[in-house]
Design a protein around this motif. Structure first.
Motif, mmCIF file in Angstrom:
data_model
loop_
_atom_site.group_PDB
_atom_site.id
_atom_site.type_symbol
_atom_site.label_atom_id
_atom_site.label_comp_id
_atom_site.label_asym_id
_atom_site.label_seq_id
_atom_site.Cartn_x
_atom_site.Cartn_y
_atom_site.Cartn_z
ATOM 1 N N SER A 1 -17.639 -3.904 2.287
ATOM 2 C CA SER A 1 -16.936 -2.850 3.017
ATOM 3 C C SER A 1 -16.662 -3.349 4.430
ATOM 4 O O SER A 1 -17.593 -3.712 5.153
ATOM 5 C CB SER A 1 -17.778 -1.577 3.054
ATOM 6 N N THR B 1 -10.384 -0.441 -2.929
ATOM 7 C CA THR B 1 -10.399 0.923 -2.408
ATOM 8 C C THR B 1 -10.142 0.934 -0.909
ATOM 9 O O THR B 1 -10.818 0.227 -0.167
ATOM 10 C CB THR B 1 -11.748 1.610 -2.707
ATOM 11 N N LEU B 2 -9.163 1.742 -0.475
ATOM 12 C CA LEU B 2 -8.851 1.901 0.931
ATOM 13 C C LEU B 2 -9.246 3.321 1.359
ATOM 14 O O LEU B 2 -8.843 4.295 0.730
ATOM 15 C CB LEU B 2 -7.350 1.707 1.203
ATOM 16 N N ALA B 3 -10.027 3.388 2.426
ATOM 17 C CA ALA B 3 -10.367 4.673 2.996
ATOM 18 C C ALA B 3 -9.506 4.881 4.223
ATOM 19 O O ALA B 3 -9.690 4.236 5.253
ATOM 20 C CB ALA B 3 -11.842 4.728 3.367
ATOM 21 N N GLY B 4 -8.508 5.761 4.106
ATOM 22 C CA GLY B 4 -7.596 6.041 5.203
ATOM 23 C C GLY B 4 -7.632 7.528 5.539
ATOM 24 O O GLY B 4 -8.673 8.077 5.854
ATOM 25 N N GLU B 5 -6.484 8.179 5.451
ATOM 26 C CA GLU B 5 -6.419 9.625 5.708
ATOM 27 C C GLU B 5 -6.950 10.409 4.527
ATOM 28 O O GLU B 5 -6.731 10.051 3.376
ATOM 29 C CB GLU B 5 -4.976 10.050 5.991
ATOM 30 N N LYS C 1 -2.805 6.799 3.034
ATOM 31 C CA LYS C 1 -3.628 7.696 2.242
ATOM 32 C C LYS C 1 -4.749 6.914 1.552
ATOM 33 O O LYS C 1 -4.580 5.772 1.150
ATOM 34 C CB LYS C 1 -2.784 8.402 1.181
ATOM 35 N N THR C 2 -5.896 7.572 1.434
ATOM 36 C CA THR C 2 -7.014 6.970 0.715
ATOM 37 C C THR C 2 -6.637 6.763 -0.749
ATOM 38 O O THR C 2 -5.965 7.599 -1.358
ATOM 39 C CB THR C 2 -8.252 7.880 0.813
ATOM 40 N N VAL D 1 -8.544 1.626 8.912
ATOM 41 C CA VAL D 1 -8.841 1.798 7.501
ATOM 42 C C VAL D 1 -10.059 0.956 7.126
ATOM 43 O O VAL D 1 -10.422 0.012 7.833
ATOM 44 C CB VAL D 1 -7.650 1.411 6.600
ATOM 45 N N THR D 2 -10.678 1.302 6.017
ATOM 46 C CA THR D 2 -11.810 0.547 5.501
ATOM 47 C C THR D 2 -11.473 0.071 4.094
ATOM 48 O O THR D 2 -10.944 0.824 3.277
ATOM 49 C CB THR D 2 -13.079 1.409 5.468
ATOM 50 N N ARG E 1 -2.257 5.459 9.501
ATOM 51 C CA ARG E 1 -3.306 5.325 8.496
ATOM 52 C C ARG E 1 -2.742 5.751 7.149
ATOM 53 O O ARG E 1 -2.210 6.861 7.013
ATOM 54 C CB ARG E 1 -4.521 6.167 8.852
#
Length: 448
Positions: free
Chosen positions: A388, A444-448, A230-231, A408-409, A228
């Protein structure tokens, strides 16, 4: 036993008028389908279906009702008509329903030019089993594959006829053949899966089972051991496999039913820039050997090629008769229906302008970011276009693919980021939706 679908639709209309309908339209579909699945070199599942389905819509004033059945006996047709009329008499009024005027109807078409039906003999169960086994064997030949979850082959053909009391009557036949498989790599909680498949109108156009199986295996293996990232905000490359989903969201927002309900982020957007300057999205229902091609729509209106978006600017919505009337616009010949419901707007074949750069060029250009090859779930606000979705794919740094990614999102706003897409030149032109890989900056990526 082969049924005369034209006679069946005329019988339905006559029965409806006898029962008290002012107007009526009817659809009859006769088809057959077969599917074979294998696992571990043995037959896992086999199915075959065939039959005739009837659909009848009646109109009494501004009230309507729809009924369906799979029984073609005269007494059933009479009962359908009586039931539909009784239902319509209790239905609420809709000022926008109604059949097409006779001068709106399709009158001349050459169904043979569309090549919707493969006249060659359908595959036997043995042929389909052999195809599925070849897919499975090709996937299993990859040393990284621990299991081929399933491999399949299928075939279908159907005849469709539509008729209405306004004088329209027309029909055609279409066929479809497909095969594919799903491969699994690694074991336990580290298992990853992916698939490949191919479906065409003509059997001669299919990719080989070996190519499909090999591709499914390679895709599964390259997904092993994902991480994953990083955000943050990064460029995202939507791989050609799933880039058409973005165009699907645009077309969903441009659907006349959504516009008429006021539930669309493209409401009031005719004449607005939706895609980058110079980019065009074309609908062409007359492409040969395409499953979405057709000479007329489900209301008997002629279909035609149109630019939904031209030079980046939204030109028109996707409209059937009722929604066109609600919006005070002309219908676009995009009505679709089954036997159990009335018409609603639908999209035929789409093609998005391709770019001049290859997928690899865009990867090199993106620097650090995400290549998306699969997506799960969907949270899209139809009114605002806020977007999303869960995603998986590959992480890129300095223009090089480093490792697989999952969990990830991706988030952004469709109205905003569709103006920033950069297309590659890798679209598969034999698909009904011809859309290349698309690079989007700053999602925008939502990861760790």
């Amino acid at each position: 036993m082969q049924k005369d679908l034209s006679e069946l639709t005329q019988s339905l209309i006559a029965a409806a008028q006898k029962a008290g309908a002012d107007h009526a339209d009817a659809i009859a579909v006769q088809g057959e389908s077969s599917r074979i699945e294998v696992r571990n070199s043995a037959l896992e599942h086999a199915e075959r279906a065939e039959g005739v389905d009837l659909g009848l819509r009646v109109l009494i004033g501004q009230r309507s009702a729809n009924v369906s059945a799979s029984d073609t006996r005269p007494e059933t047709i009479a009962a359908m008509a009586e039931r539909a009329v009784a239902m319509a008499q209790e239905a609420p009024e809709d000022p926008f329903i109604g059949l097409a005027d006779p001068d709106q109807l399709a009158k001349d078409w050459d169904i043979d030019t569309l090549e919707l039906y493969d006249p060659s003999a359908p595959p036997s169960p043995e042929d389909m089993k052999d195809t599925a086994l070849r897919c499975e064997a090709a996937a299993a030949a990859n040393s990284g594959v621990t299991q081929v979850d399933s491999a399949w082959a299928g075939y279908s053909r159907q005849s469709v006829h539509l008729a209405a009391s306004n004088g329209f009557s027309g029909g055609y036949a279409r066929s479809s053949i497909h095969h594919g498989c799903t491969a699994i790599a690694s074991t336990g909680l580290d298992m990853e899966r992916d698939y490949d498949g191919d479906g065409r109108v003509f059997a001669a156009d299919l990719r080989s089972p070996e190519e499909v199986g090999t591709q499914a295996a390679a895709r599964a293996v390259e997904r092993v051991a994902p991480k994953r990232p990083k955000t943050g905000a990064y460029p995202v490359l939507f791989d050609e496999r799933i880039a058409s989903s973005l165009i699907g969201h645009v077309m969903g927002a441009a659907n006349g039913a959504a516009i008429a309900r006021g539930a669309s982020w493209l409401r009031g957007a005719l004449g607005d820039a939706i895609l980058p300057d110079g980019m065009t999205l074309t609908e062409n229902p007359h492409r040969a050997r395409m499953p979405a091609s057709r000479p007329f729509d489900a209301e008997g209106l002629p279909t035609s090629k149109r630019d939904v978006i031209k030079d980046g600017v939204l030109q028109n919505y996707t409209l059937d008769l009722a929604n066109a009337r609600k919006l005070g616009m002309d219908p676009t010949g995009n009505a679709a229906r089954g036997t159990s419901a009335g018409p609603s707007p639908a999209v035929w074949n789409l093609e998005l302008s391709q770019g001049t750069q290859s997928r690899d060029d865009l990867i090199a250009e993106m620097g650090t970011g995400l290549i998306v090859t699969s997506m799960i779930g969907s949270t899209i606000n139809p009114n605002t276009g806020d977007y999303s979705r869960g995603a998986a794919g590959f992480w890129v740094e300095n223009g090089e693919i480093l490792y697989p990614v999952s969990g990830v999102t991706i988030a952004g706003n469709l109205r905003d980021f569709m103006r920033r897409i950069l297309p590659a030149n890798d679209a598969r032109t034999y698909l009904s939706r011809v859309v290349p890989s698309l690079l989007v900056e700053g999602l925008t990526l939502a990861g760790e």
